[in-house]
Design a protein around this motif. Structure first.
Motif, PDB file in Angstrom:
ATOM      1  N   GLU A  40     -21.289 -20.287  19.102  1.00  0.00           N
ATOM      2  CA  GLU A  40     -21.965 -21.607  19.376  1.00  0.00           C
ATOM      3  C   GLU A  40     -22.111 -22.483  18.264  1.00  0.00           C
ATOM      4  O   GLU A  40     -21.787 -22.185  17.079  1.00  0.00           O
ATOM      5  N   PRO A  41     -21.869 -24.174  18.569  1.00  0.00           N
ATOM      6  CA  PRO A  41     -22.005 -24.687  19.849  1.00  0.00           C
ATOM      7  C   PRO A  41     -20.371 -24.380  20.587  1.00  0.00           C
ATOM      8  O   PRO A  41     -19.458 -24.283  19.797  1.00  0.00           O
ATOM      9  N   ARG A  75     -26.079 -24.680  25.053  1.00  0.00           N
ATOM     10  CA  ARG A  75     -26.624 -23.297  24.971  1.00  0.00           C
ATOM     11  C   ARG A  75     -27.023 -22.758  26.397  1.00  0.00           C
ATOM     12  O   ARG A  75     -26.566 -21.842  26.809  1.00  0.00           O
ATOM     13  N   HIS A  78     -23.646 -22.114  28.026  1.00  0.00           N
ATOM     14  CA  HIS A  78     -23.042 -20.751  27.562  1.00  0.00           C
ATOM     15  C   HIS A  78     -23.789 -19.613  28.056  1.00  0.00           C
ATOM     16  O   HIS A  78     -23.274 -18.663  28.444  1.00  0.00           O
ATOM     17  N   CYS A  95     -22.164 -12.858  19.422  1.00  0.00           N
ATOM     18  CA  CYS A  95     -21.807 -14.153  19.217  1.00  0.00           C
ATOM     19  C   CYS A  95     -22.204 -15.000  17.818  1.00  0.00           C
ATOM     20  O   CYS A  95     -23.182 -14.591  16.937  1.00  0.00           O
ATOM     21  N   PHE A  98     -26.640 -18.740  17.384  1.00  0.00           N
ATOM     22  CA  PHE A  98     -27.272 -18.672  18.679  1.00  0.00           C
ATOM     23  C   PHE A  98     -28.658 -19.527  18.343  1.00  0.00           C
ATOM     24  O   PHE A  98     -28.490 -20.494  17.652  1.00  0.00           O
ATOM     25  N   MET A  99     -29.844 -19.162  19.055  1.00  0.00           N
ATOM     26  CA  MET A  99     -30.972 -19.743  18.699  1.00  0.00           C
ATOM     27  C   MET A  99     -31.683 -20.032  17.416  1.00  0.00           C
ATOM     28  O   MET A  99     -32.148 -21.262  17.024  1.00  0.00           O
ATOM     29  N   SER A 102     -30.427 -23.197  15.680  1.00  0.00           N
ATOM     30  CA  SER A 102     -31.177 -24.529  16.268  1.00  0.00           C
ATOM     31  C   SER A 102     -32.549 -24.441  15.432  1.00  0.00           C
ATOM     32  O   SER A 102     -32.880 -25.435  15.087  1.00  0.00           O
ATOM     33  N   GLU A 121     -36.028 -24.239  23.327  1.00  0.00           N
ATOM     34  CA  GLU A 121     -35.419 -22.765  23.439  1.00  0.00           C
ATOM     35  C   GLU A 121     -35.831 -21.903  24.608  1.00  0.00           C
ATOM     36  O   GLU A 121     -34.964 -21.327  25.218  1.00  0.00           O
ATOM     37  N   THR A 124     -33.454 -23.166  27.365  1.00  0.00           N
ATOM     38  CA  THR A 124     -32.169 -22.851  27.222  1.00  0.00           C
ATOM     39  C   THR A 124     -31.679 -21.429  27.458  1.00  0.00           C
ATOM     40  O   THR A 124     -30.821 -20.989  27.693  1.00  0.00           O
TER      41      THR A 124
END
Length: 219
Positions: A40-41, A75, A78, A95, A98-99, A102, A121, A124
């Motif tokens: 990500e992104p 996200r 994804h 991954c 990820f979150m 952010s 969050e 998404t």
């Protein structure tokens, strides 16, 4: 077929996330486990298009709120197109960011309202939470030195260009997330040699795999 697992890698610039993801993926493959490596992104066609906009800095002038919304849009695509189907197919998804990125980049150093970030969050991620988050911890000055060495003549991205004070604030924020969610997060000292870090990453992944009895054993 049982549910797979979702393992995310977090940390500052130059912490070695890509290298350690590759090494863990190779190890799991040797054990006969199905894996999917993503980032990500990005990670899906729609999200990759948004990645270019974000990392080029094209969205920066519109402010952190728009950047956060763009990350959220990437996200969501994804998760729905790549991550969730792979987990449901019994794969171990690895991954790169990820979150938590952010939470740190847009939430903490972007100064966005926590309630706004939580709402984004929730929508998404849509209940697709990591089973394990590995935070590769590294002094920001060393991380940026590594990032420059890795990049060579390429242009620094939108986030690498920021001040050392901002990078230190992000390191502290990742460590605070780990303290707040110790059942999900493992902090690994990324200042050591690659093999030592890889051994700790493998051990953390093995503990999580062992704890999830519903994961189908490799053939």
């Amino acid at each position: 077929m049982g549910r797979g697992l979702f393992i995310t890698f977090e940390g500052g610039e130059g912490a070695g996330k890509s290298t350690q993801i590759r090494r863990l993926a190779d190890l799991l493959a040797k054990e006969g486990r199905q894996t999917l490596v993503t980032r990500e992104p990005g990670g899906s066609p729609g999200a990759e298009a948004i990645r270019h906009v974000l990392l080029s800095g094209a969205a920066e002038r519109f402010g952190p709120e728009l950047e956060a919304i763009l990350f959220a849009a990437a996200r969501s695509d994804h998760v729905e197109q790549v991550i969730r189907p792979a987990i449901e197919a019994g794969k171990i998804v690895l991954c790169d960011r990820f979150m938590d990125s952010s939470r740190v980049y847009q939430g903490v150093t972007g100064g966005l309202d926590p309630a706004f970030m939580r709402a984004l969050e929730k929508v998404t991620v849509n209940a697709t939470m990591p089973d394990l988050t590995i935070i590769l911890d590294l002094d920001p000055e060393e991380g940026l030195r590594r990032a420059v060495a890795r990049r060579g003549e390429d242009t620094a991205d939108r986030f690498e260009k920021e001040t050392i004070a901002v990078h230190r604030q992000r390191r502290d924020a990742f460590l605070e997330i780990a303290r707040a969610e110790p059942e999900r997060c493992v902090v690994i000292d990324a200042s050591r040699d690659e093999d030592t870090v890889a051994a700790d990453v493998a051990a953390a992944a093995a503990r999580t795999i062992a704890a999830h009895k519903q994961l189908v054993a490799p053939a």
